[in-house]
Design a protein around this motif. Structure first.
Motif, PDB file in Angstrom:
ATOM      1  N   PRO A   1     -62.578  69.076 117.485  1.00  0.00           N
ATOM      2  CA  PRO A   1     -62.972  69.043 118.900  1.00  0.00           C
ATOM      3  C   PRO A   1     -64.482  69.160 119.076  1.00  0.00           C
ATOM      4  CG  PRO A   1     -62.169  71.218 118.308  1.00  0.00           C
ATOM      5  CD  PRO A   1     -62.100  70.387 117.048  1.00  0.00           C
ATOM      6  N   SER A   2     -65.098  68.117 119.628  1.00  0.00           N
ATOM      7  CA  SER A   2     -66.524  68.200 119.954  1.00  0.00           C
ATOM      8  C   SER A   2     -66.674  68.947 121.280  1.00  0.00           C
ATOM      9  CB  SER A   2     -67.120  66.799 120.068  1.00  0.00           C
ATOM     10  OG  SER A   2     -66.522  66.118 121.142  1.00  0.00           O
ATOM     11  N   ARG A   3     -67.885  69.362 121.605  1.00  0.00           N
ATOM     12  CA  ARG A   3     -68.104  70.129 122.839  1.00  0.00           C
ATOM     13  C   ARG A   3     -67.790  69.281 124.065  1.00  0.00           C
ATOM     14  NH1 ARG A   3     -73.723  72.867 120.867  1.00  0.00           N
ATOM     15  NH2 ARG A   3     -72.809  74.510 119.619  1.00  0.00           N
ATOM     16  N   PHE A   4     -68.196  68.025 124.001  1.00  0.00           N
ATOM     17  CA  PHE A   4     -67.943  67.127 125.130  1.00  0.00           C
ATOM     18  C   PHE A   4     -66.439  66.908 125.302  1.00  0.00           C
ATOM     19  CE2 PHE A   4     -67.937  62.787 127.102  1.00  0.00           C
ATOM     20  CZ  PHE A   4     -68.485  63.186 128.319  1.00  0.00           C
ATOM     21  N   ASN A   5     -65.747  66.784 124.167  1.00  0.00           N
ATOM     22  CA  ASN A   5     -64.292  66.591 124.188  1.00  0.00           C
ATOM     23  C   ASN A   5     -63.588  67.796 124.814  1.00  0.00           C
ATOM     24  OD1 ASN A   5     -61.463  66.790 122.792  1.00  0.00           O
ATOM     25  ND2 ASN A   5     -62.099  64.664 122.596  1.00  0.00           N
TER      26      ASN A   5
ATOM     27  N   ILE B   1     -61.517  69.698 132.086  1.00  0.00           N
ATOM     28  CA  ILE B   1     -61.584  69.055 133.414  1.00  0.00           C
ATOM     29  C   ILE B   1     -60.269  68.333 133.714  1.00  0.00           C
ATOM     30  CG2 ILE B   1     -62.719  67.233 134.768  1.00  0.00           C
ATOM     31  CD1 ILE B   1     -65.330  68.004 133.224  1.00  0.00           C
ATOM     32  N   ILE B   2     -59.774  67.579 132.728  1.00  0.00           N
ATOM     33  CA  ILE B   2     -58.527  66.827 132.902  1.00  0.00           C
ATOM     34  C   ILE B   2     -57.354  67.774 133.162  1.00  0.00           C
ATOM     35  CG2 ILE B   2     -56.800  65.459 131.612  1.00  0.00           C
ATOM     36  CD1 ILE B   2     -59.125  63.833 130.492  1.00  0.00           C
TER      37      ILE B   2
ATOM     38  N   HIS C   1     -55.120  67.836 136.417  1.00  0.00           N
ATOM     39  CA  HIS C   1     -53.670  67.634 136.266  1.00  0.00           C
ATOM     40  C   HIS C   1     -52.903  68.691 137.064  1.00  0.00           C
ATOM     41  CE1 HIS C   1     -49.736  67.000 134.488  1.00  0.00           C
ATOM     42  NE2 HIS C   1     -49.720  68.272 134.143  1.00  0.00           N
ATOM     43  N   LYS C   2     -53.333  69.950 136.972  1.00  0.00           N
ATOM     44  CA  LYS C   2     -52.657  71.034 137.693  1.00  0.00           C
ATOM     45  C   LYS C   2     -52.795  70.853 139.212  1.00  0.00           C
ATOM     46  CE  LYS C   2     -54.386  74.741 135.656  1.00  0.00           C
ATOM     47  NZ  LYS C   2     -54.559  76.187 135.347  1.00  0.00           N
ATOM     48  N   GLU C   3     -53.996  70.429 139.650  1.00  0.00           N
ATOM     49  CA  GLU C   3     -54.238  70.209 141.081  1.00  0.00           C
ATOM     50  C   GLU C   3     -53.333  69.099 141.622  1.00  0.00           C
ATOM     51  OE1 GLU C   3     -56.598  71.286 143.505  1.00  0.00           O
ATOM     52  OE2 GLU C   3     -57.081  73.009 142.248  1.00  0.00           O
ATOM     53  N   PHE C   4     -53.332  67.964 140.896  1.00  0.00           N
ATOM     54  CA  PHE C   4     -52.571  66.802 141.361  1.00  0.00           C
ATOM     55  C   PHE C   4     -51.069  67.039 141.276  1.00  0.00           C
ATOM     56  CE2 PHE C   4     -56.366  63.996 139.909  1.00  0.00           C
ATOM     57  CZ  PHE C   4     -57.054  64.334 141.059  1.00  0.00           C
ATOM     58  N   LYS C   5     -50.649  67.760 140.232  1.00  0.00           N
ATOM     59  CA  LYS C   5     -49.223  68.032 140.046  1.00  0.00           C
ATOM     60  C   LYS C   5     -48.688  68.917 141.172  1.00  0.00           C
ATOM     61  CE  LYS C   5     -45.874  66.897 137.348  1.00  0.00           C
ATOM     62  NZ  LYS C   5     -45.510  65.479 137.290  1.00  0.00           N
ATOM     63  N   THR C   6     -49.518  69.843 141.646  1.00  0.00           N
ATOM     64  CA  THR C   6     -49.129  70.708 142.767  1.00  0.00           C
ATOM     65  C   THR C   6     -48.887  69.878 144.026  1.00  0.00           C
ATOM     66  OG1 THR C   6     -50.565  72.418 141.828  1.00  0.00           O
ATOM     67  CG2 THR C   6     -49.789  72.793 144.063  1.00  0.00           C
TER      68      THR C   6
ATOM     69  N   PHE D   1     -54.293  59.025 138.710  1.00  0.00           N
ATOM     70  CA  PHE D   1     -55.295  59.652 139.575  1.00  0.00           C
ATOM     71  C   PHE D   1     -56.427  60.267 138.757  1.00  0.00           C
ATOM     72  CE2 PHE D   1     -51.195  59.939 141.867  1.00  0.00           C
ATOM     73  CZ  PHE D   1     -51.496  59.035 142.863  1.00  0.00           C
ATOM     74  N   ILE D   2     -56.106  60.787 137.570  1.00  0.00           N
ATOM     75  CA  ILE D   2     -57.162  61.304 136.673  1.00  0.00           C
ATOM     76  C   ILE D   2     -58.030  60.144 136.187  1.00  0.00           C
ATOM     77  CG2 ILE D   2     -57.593  62.400 134.431  1.00  0.00           C
ATOM     78  CD1 ILE D   2     -55.041  64.111 134.989  1.00  0.00           C
ATOM     79  N   SER D   3     -57.410  59.006 135.866  1.00  0.00           N
ATOM     80  CA  SER D   3     -58.159  57.808 135.442  1.00  0.00           C
ATOM     81  C   SER D   3     -59.057  57.307 136.561  1.00  0.00           C
ATOM     82  CB  SER D   3     -57.185  56.700 135.026  1.00  0.00           C
ATOM     83  OG  SER D   3     -56.283  57.166 134.065  1.00  0.00           O
ATOM     84  N   LEU D   4     -58.529  57.337 137.780  1.00  0.00           N
ATOM     85  CA  LEU D   4     -59.295  56.914 138.959  1.00  0.00           C
ATOM     86  C   LEU D   4     -60.509  57.811 139.160  1.00  0.00           C
ATOM     87  CD1 LEU D   4     -58.966  54.862 141.371  1.00  0.00           C
ATOM     88  CD2 LEU D   4     -57.949  56.736 142.636  1.00  0.00           C
TER      89      LEU D   4
END
Length: 223
Positions: A38-42, A48-49, A53-58, A72-75
């Motif tokens: 795992p890189s730092r950016f990864n 963030i994803i 995911h938790k926000e959208f799933k709610t 929606f995450i891709s968008l």
């Protein structure tokens, strides 16, 4: 720069709209994430994803189909990459054009509407009249709700492109006055431009989040 709006012109040499290729530059940022895992950016991007995911799933509902938040995450990712890249000098901001924003908003809204009216027709009719509406106001409420439903893709597209254009134009206008100012005023101008750049960076994130969250809300209404 021939005029103020030349930074928003999609055409380059030979009258070709090659500036639209800047939309795909975000893809170059993704591949280095996987050189070292795992890189730092990864790690940052996965966090963030996961939050998104938790926000959208709610909003969508936990009982709905698995992977429904992926679109929606891709968008969000596509819009946030393009908004940020537009802050760099000489990079074309594709999200400041209605062509791109409407291309994102219209198919989403159309697919939600088709899905809703075909599969949940009664549910869609009940949305046209809010609960507790007096019988005399029901015809008017149906008209108002129908119009507000129809203009949704337009408001999504205009909100994103107008916010991008407004910030970029303000920075361009202030930047063009630099050659006529005194040394003290130039210092003030540089500080103002830095503050505006920070503001634009936050706007870039907020507008992509708003676009994705509203799309999620519209999809949750048709289920």
């Amino acid at each position: 720069m021939t005029n103020l709006f030349s930074s928003f012109d999609p055409s380059t040499n030979f009258n070709l709209s090659l500036n639209w290729l800047s939309t795909l530059i975000g893809m170059l940022i993704i591949s280095p994430m996987f050189w070292l895992i795992p890189s730092r950016f990864n790690i940052l991007w996965m966090k963030i994803i996961y939050i998104l995911h938790k926000e959208f799933k709610t909003l969508i509902g936990f009982n709905k189909t698995q992977g429904s938040t992926l679109i929606f995450i891709s968008l969000f990712s596509l819009i946030v990459f393009n908004n940020f890249l537009g802050l760099f000098p000489y990079i074309f901001t594709s999200t400041s054009h209605m062509v791109l924003t409407l291309t994102l908003a219209l198919p989403l809204w159309l697919s939600f509407m088709l899905f809703g009216w075909i599969n949940n027709t009664i549910h869609m009719f009940t949305h046209l009249v809010p609960q507790g509406t007096p019988p005399i106001l029901m015809p008017f409420m149906v008209c108002i709700e129908t119009i507000s439903n129809i203009i949704r893709p337009g408001t999504l597209a205009v909100r994103l492109s107008a916010n991008m254009i407004a910030g970029h134009l303000l920075m361009t206008l202030l930047g063009n006055t630099g050659s006529t100012l005194s040394l003290i005023m130039i210092n003030f101008l540089i500080i103002t431009q830095i503050l505006l750049l920070i503001l634009e960076s936050t706007v870039a994130i907020i507008q992509s989040y708003v676009f994705a969250i509203l799309s999620t809300l519209y999809s949750s209404e048709v289920n």
